[in-house]
Structure formats: C-alpha cells, structure tokens
Design a protein around this motif. Structure first.
Motif, PDB file in Angstrom:
ATOM      1  N   GLY A 157      11.918  45.515  -0.387  1.00 39.33           N
ATOM      2  CA  GLY A 157      12.880  44.409  -0.435  1.00 39.33           C
ATOM      3  C   GLY A 157      13.494  44.192   0.942  1.00 39.33           C
ATOM      4  N   ARG A 175      13.085  41.012   3.413  1.00 37.33           N
ATOM      5  CA  ARG A 175      14.244  40.226   3.862  1.00 37.33           C
ATOM      6  C   ARG A 175      14.267  40.119   5.391  1.00 37.33           C
ATOM      7  N   HIS A 192       8.129  33.063  -2.510  1.00 33.58           N
ATOM      8  CA  HIS A 192       8.059  33.875  -3.729  1.00 33.58           C
ATOM      9  C   HIS A 192       9.387  34.569  -4.029  1.00 33.58           C
ATOM     10  N   VAL A 193       9.975  35.177  -2.989  1.00 31.74           N
ATOM     11  CA  VAL A 193      11.215  35.941  -3.194  1.00 31.74           C
ATOM     12  C   VAL A 193      12.327  35.037  -3.726  1.00 31.74           C
ATOM     13  N   GLU A 236       9.702  35.577  -7.909  1.00 34.37           N
ATOM     14  CA  GLU A 236       8.311  35.971  -8.179  1.00 34.37           C
ATOM     15  C   GLU A 236       7.930  37.123  -7.250  1.00 34.37           C
ATOM     16  N   MET A 257       1.698  42.029   0.617  1.00 30.87           N
ATOM     17  CA  MET A 257       2.461  43.279   0.518  1.00 30.87           C
ATOM     18  C   MET A 257       1.709  44.427   1.159  1.00 30.87           C
ATOM     19  N   ARG A 273       4.643  47.752  -7.220  1.00 33.08           N
ATOM     20  CA  ARG A 273       5.222  46.988  -8.329  1.00 33.08           C
ATOM     21  C   ARG A 273       4.142  46.430  -9.244  1.00 33.08           C
ATOM     22  N   GLN A 287      -1.255  47.223  -6.589  1.00 28.86           N
ATOM     23  CA  GLN A 287      -0.554  47.854  -5.452  1.00 28.86           C
ATOM     24  C   GLN A 287      -0.646  49.373  -5.546  1.00 28.86           C
ATOM     25  N   LEU A 313      23.347  43.087 -11.459  1.00 30.07           N
ATOM     26  CA  LEU A 313      22.773  42.200 -10.446  1.00 30.07           C
ATOM     27  C   LEU A 313      23.685  41.006 -10.193  1.00 30.07           C
ATOM     28  N   ASP A 372      19.242  35.922  -4.226  1.00 28.43           N
ATOM     29  CA  ASP A 372      18.293  35.814  -5.347  1.00 28.43           C
ATOM     30  C   ASP A 372      18.861  36.460  -6.616  1.00 28.43           C
TER      31      ASP A 372
HETATM   32  P1  ADP Z   1      15.195  44.170  -6.779  1.00 24.59           P
HETATM   33  O1  ADP Z   1      14.798  45.620  -7.002  1.00 24.59           O
HETATM   34  O2  ADP Z   1      16.599  43.907  -7.142  1.00 24.59           O
HETATM   35  O3  ADP Z   1      14.219  43.201  -7.377  1.00 24.59           O
HETATM   36  P2  ADP Z   1      14.246  44.253  -4.035  1.00 24.59           P
HETATM   37  O4  ADP Z   1      15.117  44.190  -2.845  1.00 24.59           O
HETATM   38  O5  ADP Z   1      13.483  45.510  -4.292  1.00 24.59           O
HETATM   39  O6  ADP Z   1      15.198  43.884  -5.234  1.00 24.59           O
HETATM   40  O7  ADP Z   1      13.184  43.062  -4.007  1.00 24.59           O
HETATM   41  C1  ADP Z   1      13.562  41.722  -3.809  1.00 24.59           C
HETATM   42  C2  ADP Z   1      12.365  40.781  -3.980  1.00 24.59           C
HETATM   43  O8  ADP Z   1      11.349  41.094  -3.007  1.00 24.59           O
HETATM   44  C3  ADP Z   1      11.630  40.884  -5.318  1.00 24.59           C
HETATM   45  O9  ADP Z   1      12.238  40.101  -6.316  1.00 24.59           O
HETATM   46  C4  ADP Z   1      10.238  40.370  -4.929  1.00 24.59           C
HETATM   47  O10 ADP Z   1      10.226  38.963  -4.832  1.00 24.59           O
HETATM   48  C5  ADP Z   1      10.042  40.929  -3.534  1.00 24.59           C
HETATM   49  N1  ADP Z   1       9.346  42.238  -3.531  1.00 24.59           N
HETATM   50  C6  ADP Z   1       9.884  43.458  -3.194  1.00 24.59           C
HETATM   51  N2  ADP Z   1       8.968  44.434  -3.305  1.00 24.59           N
HETATM   52  C7  ADP Z   1       7.824  43.841  -3.710  1.00 24.59           C
HETATM   53  C8  ADP Z   1       6.511  44.313  -4.026  1.00 24.59           C
HETATM   54  N3  ADP Z   1       6.193  45.606  -3.953  1.00 24.59           N
HETATM   55  N4  ADP Z   1       5.578  43.410  -4.411  1.00 24.59           N
HETATM   56  C9  ADP Z   1       5.869  42.103  -4.500  1.00 24.59           C
HETATM   57  N5  ADP Z   1       7.076  41.595  -4.230  1.00 24.59           N
HETATM   58  C10 ADP Z   1       8.051  42.439  -3.840  1.00 24.59           C
END
Ligand code: ADP
Length: 186
Positions: free
Chosen positions: A32, A36, A52-53, A57, A64, A88, A92, A124, A131
């Motif tokens: 995450g 960001r 996506h974020v 999604e 990734m 996730r 992966q 959350l 988001d």
């Molecule tokens: P949370 O655990 O609250 O969903 P994160 O900071 O871990 O927050 O992730 C934020 C966003 O980043 C996710 O909603 C997704 O869109 C994206 N993301 C993070 N890790 C992955 C991953 N391993 N695969 C795909 N998308 C990811």
C-alpha cells in the motif's frame, strides 16, 4: 525472520508490522505504501496504479510483481522482512514462491489477522484515507473476500499459517503476536 501479514483492510496489519519491524530492526514492506509513493510520483506506472487504487480495485498482478521484484532487489530484503498487503491473490502468492526460490530465501511464516467485517468498516471510516469512503471500503472488502481469502487455505495447507485475533486493543494484539511468534514452531 520472514513474515507475511495477511488479513482484510483495516485488520491492523500495517500498525503491527511497523511495531515489530522497528523492534526487530527488519524491513517492513507495505505494498500500500509503495503504491501510494509510486502514485505520488505520477510516473507511467503510478498513473496506471492510481486508476485501480482510487476505486478500491486491486492493482493488476503483473504491475504488482514488477514492484515486488524491484523491492526484493534491494539490500535490506535479503534476510529478514515483513510483507504487509502482499500477496493478495493466489497468482501473487505463486509468483512470490517463485521469486523467493530464485533468491534462495526460505518461505516465510504467515500471520493471519482475523477481524469481523462490521469492525473493519468502522475502523476504516475512522482512518479517513482518500480511499476510505464507505462505498470504496465495501468494494475493497468484497474484493478481499473474493481474491484474498483463498490464501488462508493456501497457506494453511502448507502448515505455515498462524491465526491472530485482530479484534482486540493495539497493545493486546501486539502482545499476542509476540507471544505467538516466540512459540513459533516453524
Ligand atoms: P488496505 O489494507 O486498507 O486495503 P493498503 O494500504 O494495504 O490498504 O492498500 C491500499 C490499496 O492498494 C488497495 O486497496 C489496492 O488497491 C492496492 N494494493 C495494495 N497491495 C496490493 C496488492 N498486493 N495487489 C493489488 N493491489 C494492491
């Protein structure tokens, strides 16, 4: 010491990973946070991820994996680390298996943080990240159920999964986590 922190959005993985990584002086790899930062830089990759974020999604597996390979190419990830938010999806997890095998790193212990869904939405909403609006949160939880929960069985079958009750105070979870890891038989 290698760990995957698995659990729904809002389970407290990031907070606990931060605490442990500082305590043990090991790397905390949060996908995450990586995303960001990439988005902030507005690179081609960042712009792709942003689409996506923003809507809750998942970022596509190939994108990734590119980010993860890059991160595991760095010096501080050769020995000990905590992976938070990755893998996730089953794809992966399989790609991570391959990567770790190429890097000659033994497979990590997986910690699964269990928290009831109604608690997650509340947490959350209180966090208030961009988001973290109610509809995007609900979408992220839906996708978690669909794409990420199969990983629980995937790792359970491998006998490398430890379950933690994430529905306790930050300090209690932290204490239980340390206790569980110190009695780890893996
Ligand atoms: P949370 O655990 O609250 O969903 P994160 O900071 O871990 O927050 O992730 C934020 C966003 O980043 C996710 O909603 C997704 O869109 C994206 N993301 C993070 N890790 C992955 C991953 N391993 N695969 C795909 N998308 C990811």
């Amino acid at each position: 010491m290698r760990f995957i922190f698995l659990g729904p959005p809002g389970a407290g993985k990031g907070t606990q990973a931060d605490i442990l990584a500082t305590r043990w002086q090991i790397s905390h790899i949060s996908t995450g946070d990586i995303l960001r930062n990439t988005i902030k830089e507005q690179t081609t990759l960042g712009l792709q991820a942003q689409k996506h974020v923003e809507v809750g999604e998942l970022v596509p597996d190939t994108l990734m994996m590119g980010l993860i390979r890059q991160r595991f190419g760095q010096q501080d990830t050769q020995q000990s680390w905590i992976l938070d938010g990755f893998p996730r999806t089953i794809a992966q997890a399989q790609a991570l298996d391959q990567l770790l095998s190429i890097l000659h790193q033994a497979h990590p212990t997986v910690i699964y943080f269990e928290v009831p869904p109604e608690v997650l939405v509340e947490r959350l909403l209180a966090r208030g990240r961009l988001d973290d609006t109610e509809s995007i949160i609900r979408r992220r939880l839906e996708i978690y159920d669909l794409e990420t929960t199969p990983l629980i069985d995937f790792y359970r079958r491998r006998r490398c999964l430890k379950q933690i009750n994430g529905n306790l105070s930050l300090d209690e979870v932290s204490k239980n986590l340390r206790k569980s890891l110190s009695t780890s038989s893996f």
